[in-house]
Design a protein around this motif. Structure first.
Motif, PDB file in Angstrom:
ATOM      1  N   MET A 151     -19.851  29.170 -82.253  1.00  0.00           N
ATOM      2  CA  MET A 151     -20.317  27.795 -82.132  1.00  0.00           C
ATOM      3  C   MET A 151     -19.338  26.734 -82.860  1.00  0.00           C
ATOM      4  N   ARG A 152     -19.066  27.351 -83.998  1.00  0.00           N
ATOM      5  CA  ARG A 152     -18.318  26.084 -84.567  1.00  0.00           C
ATOM      6  C   ARG A 152     -16.994  25.509 -84.229  1.00  0.00           C
ATOM      7  N   ASP A 153     -16.582  26.218 -83.278  1.00  0.00           N
ATOM      8  CA  ASP A 153     -15.308  25.501 -82.427  1.00  0.00           C
ATOM      9  C   ASP A 153     -15.811  24.222 -81.778  1.00  0.00           C
ATOM     10  N   GLU A 154     -16.982  24.016 -81.698  1.00  0.00           N
ATOM     11  CA  GLU A 154     -17.513  22.760 -81.105  1.00  0.00           C
ATOM     12  C   GLU A 154     -17.333  21.557 -82.166  1.00  0.00           C
ATOM     13  N   ASP A 155     -17.127  22.138 -83.433  1.00  0.00           N
ATOM     14  CA  ASP A 155     -17.080  20.858 -84.617  1.00  0.00           C
ATOM     15  C   ASP A 155     -15.417  20.247 -84.420  1.00  0.00           C
TER      16      ASP A 155
END
Length: 217
Positions: A151-155
């Motif tokens: 999910m942190r790839d969205e940052d």
């Protein structure tokens, strides 16, 4: 018993090889955006040439994995781990390629836009944290951390969008602007590949594929 011990030793060596490759990529990632504004191009040239070492490490991992498959005939969990090691090594090699691409940009232009450099360095830092946590997730068999990394790839994607659509560019030179946006794209791809690695780890730990899109750049 001797057969099993030999197999276990070879599996351990495969893991250590992948770990070494990951550490090498992490080291290359560290400070790679600072090179974009450096006075000279020596560091950038070193960043590019050092990619050959990463390619050799990936090749060694592939050879180890193929040897294990053809001589040991692993099944179930062991085979899953071996195949995933090949995929992780491929993603790490592609991370290294994109780091080299940043060096190639510095060989062409020097970026001095402070707002842009701050956002690029933030993308680098986020990617480094993701790469650190992937190892932690595997070592601790932490599925929730795997999901969080994905999910942190969205940052990183969000920063890429900011850089490529905002008015932070005060350059009148279209070529420099284009090269700056390329840097953001390379870092965005690095985030994607680390996300892929987290998905591979999730698969190793569960035997199920995480429902998320993989990339092929």
């Amino acid at each position: 018993m001797v057969y099993r011990e030999k197999f276990s030793d070879e599996m351990a060596r495969l893991y250590e090889s992948v770990l070494t490759l990951g550490e090498e990529c992490y080291e290359r990632l560290t400070g790679c955006t600072a090179i974009l504004s450096s006075d000279g191009t020596a560091d950038a040239r070193l960043l590019v040439s050092d990619d050959k070492r990463i390619n050799r490490l990936e090749e060694e991992i592939n050879n180890q994995a193929i040897n294990l498959i053809t001589t040991q005939q692993p099944v179930a969990t062991d085979l899953r781990l071996i195949i995933s090691s090949i995929k992780v090594a491929d993603d790490l090699e592609r991370i290294s390629d994109n780091i080299s691409n940043l060096g190639e940009v510095r060989k062409r232009v020097r970026i001095t836009n402070e707002k842009l450099l701050l956002r690029l360095s933030t993308m680098e830092h986020l990617a480094m944290l993701m790469l650190e946590d992937v190892k932690t997730a595997y070592d601790n068999k932490d599925l929730e951390l795997c999901k969080e990394i994905i999910m942190r790839d969205e940052d990183i994607d969000g920063l890429f969008v900011q850089i490529t659509t905002s008015d932070i560019f005060d350059e009148t030179d279209a070529f420099i602007t284009g090269q700056s946006q390329l840097c953001a794209k390379y870092l965005e791809r690095i985030g994607d590949h680390i996300k892929n690695i987290a998905e591979h780890v999730y698969y190793v730990l569960t035997g199920d594929k995480h429902e998320s899109r993989n990339i092929s750049e």
